[in-house]
Design an enzyme around this catalytic site. Sequence first.
Site, PDB file in Angstrom:
ATOM      1  N   ALA A  37       0.810  -1.218   0.000  1.00  0.00           N
ATOM      2  CA  ALA A  37       0.000   0.000   0.000  1.00  0.00           C
ATOM      3  C   ALA A  37       0.844   1.270   0.000  1.00  0.00           C
ATOM      4  CB  ALA A  37      -0.945  -0.009   1.199  1.00  0.00           C
ATOM      5  N   LEU A  38       2.017   1.232   0.612  1.00  0.00           N
ATOM      6  CA  LEU A  38       2.861   2.428   0.630  1.00  0.00           C
ATOM      7  C   LEU A  38       3.399   2.787  -0.755  1.00  0.00           C
ATOM      8  CD1 LEU A  38       4.839   1.964   3.964  1.00  0.00           C
ATOM      9  CD2 LEU A  38       3.036   3.639   3.461  1.00  0.00           C
ATOM     10  N   GLU A  39       3.465   1.824  -1.655  1.00  0.00           N
ATOM     11  CA  GLU A  39       3.972   2.092  -3.004  1.00  0.00           C
ATOM     12  C   GLU A  39       2.887   2.587  -3.962  1.00  0.00           C
ATOM     13  OE1 GLU A  39       6.620   0.164  -0.647  1.00  0.00           O
ATOM     14  OE2 GLU A  39       4.840  -0.936  -1.324  1.00  0.00           O
ATOM     15  N   CYS A  86      -5.308  -3.668   0.597  1.00  0.00           N
ATOM     16  CA  CYS A  86      -5.908  -4.010   1.876  1.00  0.00           C
ATOM     17  C   CYS A  86      -4.828  -4.046   2.946  1.00  0.00           C
ATOM     18  CB  CYS A  86      -6.584  -5.378   1.765  1.00  0.00           C
ATOM     19  SG  CYS A  86      -7.322  -5.942   3.300  1.00  0.00           S
ATOM     20  N   ILE A 102      -4.565  -5.045   6.922  1.00  0.00           N
ATOM     21  CA  ILE A 102      -5.244  -5.663   8.061  1.00  0.00           C
ATOM     22  C   ILE A 102      -4.385  -5.444   9.303  1.00  0.00           C
ATOM     23  CG2 ILE A 102      -6.120  -7.814   9.044  1.00  0.00           C
ATOM     24  CD1 ILE A 102      -6.574  -8.814   6.173  1.00  0.00           C
ATOM     25  N   GLU A 134      -0.045  -6.901  14.966  1.00  0.00           N
ATOM     26  CA  GLU A 134       0.344  -6.726  16.362  1.00  0.00           C
ATOM     27  C   GLU A 134       1.221  -5.501  16.597  1.00  0.00           C
ATOM     28  OE1 GLU A 134       2.211 -10.343  17.539  1.00  0.00           O
ATOM     29  OE2 GLU A 134       0.398 -11.532  17.238  1.00  0.00           O
ATOM     30  N   HIS A 187       2.950  -0.824  12.695  1.00  0.00           N
ATOM     31  CA  HIS A 187       3.144  -0.732  11.246  1.00  0.00           C
ATOM     32  C   HIS A 187       1.818  -0.463  10.529  1.00  0.00           C
ATOM     33  CE1 HIS A 187       5.091  -1.329   7.405  1.00  0.00           C
ATOM     34  NE2 HIS A 187       4.225  -2.269   7.083  1.00  0.00           N
ATOM     35  N   ARG A 190     -16.141  -6.082   2.322  1.00  0.00           N
ATOM     36  CA  ARG A 190     -15.984  -4.780   1.680  1.00  0.00           C
ATOM     37  C   ARG A 190     -15.509  -4.899   0.237  1.00  0.00           C
ATOM     38  NH1 ARG A 190     -16.042  -4.534   6.780  1.00  0.00           N
ATOM     39  NH2 ARG A 190     -16.628  -2.669   7.951  1.00  0.00           N
TER      40      ARG A 190
END
Length: 172
Positions: A58-60, A82, A84, A87, A90, A128
């Site tokens: 997602a960061l790219e 996506c 998710i 723990e 991040h 979703r």
Amino acid sequence: MAGSSHYTLPAPVFDKPVKLLIVVAPYYKDIADNLIAGARGAAEQVGATCDLVEVPGALEIPSAIAMAERLSNYDGYVALGCVIRGETTHYDTVCNDSSRAITLLGLQGACIGNGILTVETHQQAAVRADPADQNKGGGAAMAALHLIALARRWSGATKGIGFRADEGAFRA
């Protein structure tokens, strides 16, 4: 909320072809595939064509969109992926930074629909992403298409400079 309903804008109508770039991070491949299917369906609904590129995460996604905006000829972009919760923190970094970067690109004039899901569980993502359920991929594509329609509507408009001096005022 029980009994709440959501209003969805009617699909925009285009008189010239529309070309979208779907940028997807397929980390969760089943979710990504459904998001893509929804986005393609929305594009087909208005006669738009789509290209697809995959990025590692997602960061790219914002970086790929920024490159395409500078170097290619797309009318708009659909960001799909996506995240998710795990723990560590991040999750927060990825969610916040990808969303912020997409927003900044939009403020610079790129027409982007953000369909990066940020969820607690895989099941939430599946609901979703499903084109027959919440169809967030289709919603992201429609968001981009609505922004393209606005950009085209306003592209010929010109603004004045705030005031206009009397043309004869500066004659000697």
